[in-house]
Scaffold this active site. Structure first.
Site, mmCIF file in Angstrom:
data_model
loop_
_atom_site.group_PDB
_atom_site.id
_atom_site.type_symbol
_atom_site.label_atom_id
_atom_site.label_comp_id
_atom_site.label_asym_id
_atom_site.label_seq_id
_atom_site.Cartn_x
_atom_site.Cartn_y
_atom_site.Cartn_z
ATOM 1 N N CYS A 1 0.798 -1.235 0.000
ATOM 2 C CA CYS A 1 0.000 0.000 0.000
ATOM 3 C C CYS A 1 0.828 1.280 0.000
ATOM 4 C CB CYS A 1 -0.942 -0.018 1.191
ATOM 5 S SG CYS A 1 -1.831 -1.569 1.290
ATOM 6 N N HIS B 1 -3.869 6.492 2.422
ATOM 7 C CA HIS B 1 -4.204 5.172 1.876
ATOM 8 C C HIS B 1 -5.601 4.803 2.384
ATOM 9 C CE1 HIS B 1 -4.395 1.031 0.993
ATOM 10 N NE2 HIS B 1 -4.041 0.598 2.190
ATOM 11 N N ASN C 1 -10.216 -1.129 -0.305
ATOM 12 C CA ASN C 1 -8.762 -0.982 -0.197
ATOM 13 C C ASN C 1 -8.120 -1.484 -1.499
ATOM 14 O OD1 ASN C 1 -6.040 -1.357 0.321
ATOM 15 N ND2 ASN C 1 -6.336 -2.251 2.358
HETATM 16 O O1 UT7 Z 1 -3.922 -1.990 3.262
HETATM 17 C C1 UT7 Z 1 -2.906 -2.492 4.053
HETATM 18 C C2 UT7 Z 1 -3.116 -2.169 5.456
HETATM 19 N N1 UT7 Z 1 -4.288 -2.853 5.948
HETATM 20 C C3 UT7 Z 1 -5.023 -2.249 6.860
HETATM 21 O O2 UT7 Z 1 -4.771 -1.118 7.195
HETATM 22 C C4 UT7 Z 1 -6.113 -3.026 7.531
HETATM 23 C C5 UT7 Z 1 -6.112 -2.702 8.989
HETATM 24 N N2 UT7 Z 1 -7.100 -3.466 9.739
HETATM 25 C C6 UT7 Z 1 -8.425 -3.169 9.694
HETATM 26 O O3 UT7 Z 1 -8.849 -2.308 8.949
HETATM 27 C C7 UT7 Z 1 -9.319 -3.903 10.664
HETATM 28 O O4 UT7 Z 1 -8.538 -4.589 11.610
HETATM 29 C C8 UT7 Z 1 -10.291 -4.914 9.966
HETATM 30 C C9 UT7 Z 1 -11.355 -4.152 9.221
HETATM 31 C C10 UT7 Z 1 -9.522 -5.811 9.038
HETATM 32 C C11 UT7 Z 1 -11.000 -5.770 11.015
HETATM 33 O O5 UT7 Z 1 -11.673 -4.950 11.953
HETATM 34 P P1 UT7 Z 1 -11.488 -5.206 13.526
HETATM 35 O O6 UT7 Z 1 -12.350 -4.247 14.222
HETATM 36 O O7 UT7 Z 1 -9.997 -5.138 13.810
HETATM 37 O O8 UT7 Z 1 -12.066 -6.650 13.702
HETATM 38 P P2 UT7 Z 1 -11.362 -7.972 14.212
HETATM 39 O O9 UT7 Z 1 -10.422 -8.513 13.199
HETATM 40 O O10 UT7 Z 1 -10.817 -7.724 15.593
HETATM 41 O O11 UT7 Z 1 -12.615 -8.931 14.312
HETATM 42 C C12 UT7 Z 1 -13.724 -8.653 15.180
HETATM 43 C C13 UT7 Z 1 -14.780 -9.719 14.983
HETATM 44 C C14 UT7 Z 1 -14.267 -11.146 15.030
HETATM 45 O O12 UT7 Z 1 -15.222 -11.927 15.704
HETATM 46 P P3 UT7 Z 1 -15.013 -12.347 17.239
HETATM 47 O O13 UT7 Z 1 -13.718 -13.119 17.253
HETATM 48 O O14 UT7 Z 1 -14.926 -11.045 17.993
HETATM 49 O O15 UT7 Z 1 -16.226 -13.155 17.524
HETATM 50 C C15 UT7 Z 1 -14.218 -11.567 13.589
HETATM 51 O O16 UT7 Z 1 -14.379 -12.947 13.403
HETATM 52 O O17 UT7 Z 1 -15.391 -9.569 13.699
HETATM 53 C C16 UT7 Z 1 -15.397 -10.823 13.023
HETATM 54 N N3 UT7 Z 1 -15.314 -10.588 11.607
HETATM 55 C C17 UT7 Z 1 -16.382 -10.423 10.816
HETATM 56 N N4 UT7 Z 1 -17.707 -10.453 11.073
HETATM 57 C C18 UT7 Z 1 -18.550 -10.230 10.059
HETATM 58 C C19 UT7 Z 1 -14.188 -10.454 10.839
HETATM 59 N N5 UT7 Z 1 -14.528 -10.201 9.563
HETATM 60 C C20 UT7 Z 1 -15.886 -10.181 9.523
HETATM 61 C C21 UT7 Z 1 -16.823 -9.968 8.509
HETATM 62 N N6 UT7 Z 1 -18.134 -9.987 8.812
HETATM 63 N N7 UT7 Z 1 -16.443 -9.698 7.236
#
Ligand code: UT7
Length: 341
Positions: free
Chosen positions: A128, A268, A298
């Site tokens: 990115c 980004h 993204n």
């Molecule tokens: O471009 C390169 C750089 N990349 C980035 O900058 C990405 C940075 N990261 C992010 O933007 C965020 O961390 C994400 C959007 C990827 C994820 O958001 P989060 O608030 O960090 O969620 P998480 O990974 O901590 O997951 C929270 C919950 C989990 O469930 P439990 O374990 O709390 O029950 C996941 O299983 O959300 C669940 N989950 C989903 N639920 C519904 C993960 N993906 C999904 C989904 N739909 N698509």
């Protein structure tokens, strides 16, 4: 007097000259994939995607549509906007993690398609931050090697390396391309400063495990879905939010500027929450922040030039405006560029 020259931006006082973005263009594939479509594919909801990322839809390349196809279209748009002879382009850089083929460089296909003779071409593989790193190289080569014009393209077809069964990643990514024609400028104008850094100890947080020399492709690795993007999103999120202020302030400082001087922040486009955190940190109101993550998702390296091209099209960039671009991602890499428009 411009803000940069008033405050003594670095723009090359002790070098042969400056460099600037002469023109910018972008292109995205026609096909749109909405959150409602994704609800039919994996266990997710529009509500989760919007509240966690801000993304509502993204563009997806069709079968057979490759990164060079998007690159060429974006480059043509940028070239149409400026009045230079394309044969003055001495270098094509394509920033991408989704090259047409592992080698040769996607930039070679682009060079050929655009009919650029007497021109070198190579790729930058840096996720990115690729556009910022490409811009840094172009700027430096124009100032020190007297390259006339450099075409910096950032393009991705992430849909081709996305695991469409993995809800934690497949809702995030989109395809697209942005291109900048970079050329010479008066010292102290144009591209004022670029800062970059890499924290290789966090490289494992965002990668594509199979298909390189560590794990050449095998049927077994494909069965294990190791030929798709893997990301520990939450860890990457924390590194991004922590790293963005430091790299941005570093670039602004190098240009002799502060966040108060910024007219447009072009981050980004990975996550609305990351963009909001940076805007809050720099005390920038919404009209000074470019956002299109809702419509494109993204697009990795392509996201900054796509947002920049869109901002220009919307009339949000006036000559003399100070633009702060900030990238973060695989590596874990950070990059920030300060540009006087
Ligand atoms: O471009 C390169 C750089 N990349 C980035 O900058 C990405 C940075 N990261 C992010 O933007 C965020 O961390 C994400 C959007 C990827 C994820 O958001 P989060 O608030 O960090 O969620 P998480 O990974 O901590 O997951 C929270 C919950 C989990 O469930 P439990 O374990 O709390 O029950 C996941 O299983 O959300 C669940 N989950 C989903 N639920 C519904 C993960 N993906 C999904 C989904 N739909 N698509």
């Amino acid at each position: 007097m411009s803000k940069a020259s008033a405050t003594g931006g670095e723009g090359g006082a002790d070098t042969v000259g400056g460099s600037r973005i002469v023109a910018i263009g972008s292109h995205v594939p026609e096909k749109v994939l909405t959150n409602a479509d994704l609800e039919q594919m994996v266990d997710t909801t529009d509500e989760w995607i919007v509240s966690h990322t801000g993304i509502r839809e993204r563009h997806i390349a069709s079968d057979g549509e490759a990164t060079s196809d998007l690159s060429i279209a974006a480059a043509r748009r940028a070239l149409e906007k400026c009045d230079i002879d394309p044969q003055q382009i001495g270098l094509v850089i394509v920033a991408t993690v989704t090259p047409d083929e592992p080698f040769p460089a996607t930039a070679s296909f682009v060079q050929h398609a655009l009919g650029l003779q007497r021109c070198a071409a190579f790729d930058v593989i840096n996720g990115c931050t690729g556009f910022i790193y490409g811009l840094a190289l172009a700027s430096s080569l124009i100032r020190t090697r007297q390259e006339q014009y450099v075409l910096v393209i950032a393009a991705e077809t992430l849909s081709k390396i996305t695991d469409w069964q993995d809800r934690s990643t497949c809702v995030l990514f989109g395809d697209g391309a942005g291109a900048a024609v970079v050329g010479p400028a008066e010292p102290g104008t144009g591209i004022l400063a670029v800062e970059w850094s890499t924290n290789g100890s966090a490289a494992h947080l965002l990668n594509l495990p199979a298909g390189g020399s560590r794990r050449p492709i095998t049927h077994e690795l494909i069965d294990q879905r190791q030929h798709y993007i893997k990301m520990q999103g939450h860890e990457v999120f924390k590194l991004a939010v922590r790293g963005i202020p430091e790299i941005s302030l570093g670039a602004l400082h190098k240009a002799g500027l502060t966040p108060q001087d910024v007219d447009l922040l072009v981050m980004h486009q990975a996550n609305q929450r990351i963009i909001d955190a940076a805007a809050k940190r720099f005390d920038l109101p919404p009209e000074k922040v470019a956002v299109n993550v809702d419509r494109y998702g993204n697009t990795s390296a392509a996201s900054i030039p796509i947002a920049l091209a869109e901002a220009e099209q919307q009339g949000r960039l006036k000559p003399g405006d100070i633009v702060l671009m900030v990238g973060f991602g695989a590596g874990f890499s950070l990059g920030a560029a300060v540009v006087e428009w």
